[in-house]
Scaffold this motif. Structure first.
Motif, PDB file in Angstrom:
ATOM      1  N   ALA A 188      -1.852 -15.081   7.296  1.00  0.00           N
ATOM      2  CA  ALA A 188      -2.568 -14.121   6.444  1.00  0.00           C
ATOM      3  C   ALA A 188      -3.317 -13.044   7.220  1.00  0.00           C
ATOM      4  O   ALA A 188      -4.531 -12.935   7.107  1.00  0.00           O
ATOM      5  N   PRO A 189      -2.607 -12.244   7.996  1.00  0.00           N
ATOM      6  CA  PRO A 189      -3.315 -11.184   8.724  1.00  0.00           C
ATOM      7  C   PRO A 189      -3.736 -10.054   7.781  1.00  0.00           C
ATOM      8  O   PRO A 189      -3.110  -9.833   6.745  1.00  0.00           O
ATOM      9  N   SER A 190      -4.801  -9.363   8.143  1.00  0.00           N
ATOM     10  CA  SER A 190      -5.202  -8.202   7.356  1.00  0.00           C
ATOM     11  C   SER A 190      -4.142  -7.113   7.538  1.00  0.00           C
ATOM     12  O   SER A 190      -3.340  -7.153   8.474  1.00  0.00           O
ATOM     13  N   PHE A 191      -4.163  -6.145   6.652  1.00  0.00           N
ATOM     14  CA  PHE A 191      -3.202  -5.054   6.737  1.00  0.00           C
ATOM     15  C   PHE A 191      -3.344  -4.330   8.077  1.00  0.00           C
ATOM     16  O   PHE A 191      -2.341  -4.011   8.726  1.00  0.00           O
ATOM     17  N   GLU A 192      -4.575  -4.099   8.496  1.00  0.00           N
ATOM     18  CA  GLU A 192      -4.820  -3.374   9.738  1.00  0.00           C
ATOM     19  C   GLU A 192      -4.293  -4.149  10.939  1.00  0.00           C
ATOM     20  O   GLU A 192      -3.653  -3.587  11.825  1.00  0.00           O
ATOM     21  N   ARG A 193      -4.543  -5.444  10.974  1.00  0.00           N
ATOM     22  CA  ARG A 193      -4.051  -6.269  12.081  1.00  0.00           C
ATOM     23  C   ARG A 193      -2.521  -6.305  12.081  1.00  0.00           C
ATOM     24  O   ARG A 193      -1.884  -6.208  13.111  1.00  0.00           O
ATOM     25  N   LEU A 194      -1.949  -6.424  10.908  1.00  0.00           N
ATOM     26  CA  LEU A 194      -0.496  -6.428  10.773  1.00  0.00           C
ATOM     27  C   LEU A 194       0.093  -5.096  11.254  1.00  0.00           C
ATOM     28  O   LEU A 194       1.111  -5.075  11.944  1.00  0.00           O
ATOM     29  N   ARG A 248       4.450 -10.527   9.005  1.00  0.00           N
ATOM     30  CA  ARG A 248       3.536 -11.184   8.055  1.00  0.00           C
ATOM     31  C   ARG A 248       4.034 -12.583   7.710  1.00  0.00           C
ATOM     32  O   ARG A 248       3.242 -13.517   7.553  1.00  0.00           O
ATOM     33  N   ARG A 256       0.842  -1.198   0.000  1.00  0.00           N
ATOM     34  CA  ARG A 256       0.000   0.000   0.000  1.00  0.00           C
ATOM     35  C   ARG A 256       0.873   1.243   0.000  1.00  0.00           C
ATOM     36  O   ARG A 256       1.930   1.268   0.604  1.00  0.00           O
TER      37      ARG A 256
END
Length: 102
Positions: free
Chosen positions: A48-54, A43, A14
Motif C-alpha cells: 500500500a504505497p502512497s501515490f507519491e512513493r509509487l 503497486r 488520479r
C-alpha cells in the motif's frame, strides 16, 4: 508554432491535465499508458504505497531501465564501429598489397 492544448492523463486513480502541442498528444498518451502500467505493476508488489512513493519508485525503475538500454545500445554501437574500422583496415591492407595495374 503550435499552440498547447490540455490533455487528460490518468495515472492509477488520479487524473492530470497536461498541456502539449497537438502533434505530441499521441506520444504523451502512450507515455502515460506506459507509466500507468508500470505504476500498477509496482503497486501490486508493494505494501500500500502512497501515490507519491509509487510515482518515485516508478520513476527510478523507468530511469534504471532506460539507462541500462542506453548503455547496451552504446556498447553495441561501439562494437559495430570497431568492426567497421577493422574491416576498413583489412580492405586498406588488401588494396595496398595488390600490385599496381598498368
Amino acid at each position: 508554432m503550435s499552440s498547447s492544448e490540455p490533455v487528460a492523463l490518468r495515472l492509477i486513480d488520479r487524473e492530470f491535465l497536461i498541456a502539449c502541442a497537438p502533434e505530441e498528444r499521441d506520444g504523451l498518451l502512450e507515455a502515460a499508458g506506459f507509466l500507468d502500467r508500470k505504476m500498477r505493476e509496482l503497486r501490486a508488489n508493494a505494501k500500500a504505497p502512497s501515490f507519491e512513493r509509487l510515482a518515485v519508485l516508478t520513476a527510478i525503475s523507468v530511469a534504471h531501465e532506460f539507462l541500462s538500454l542506453r548503455k547496451q545500445h552504446d556498447y553495441q554501437e561501439q562494437r559495430l564501429s570497431d568492426g567497421l574500422a577493422a574491416l576498413r583496415n583489412k580492405l586498406d591492407a588488401a588494396l595496398d598489397s595488390e600490385p599496381a595495374k598498368r
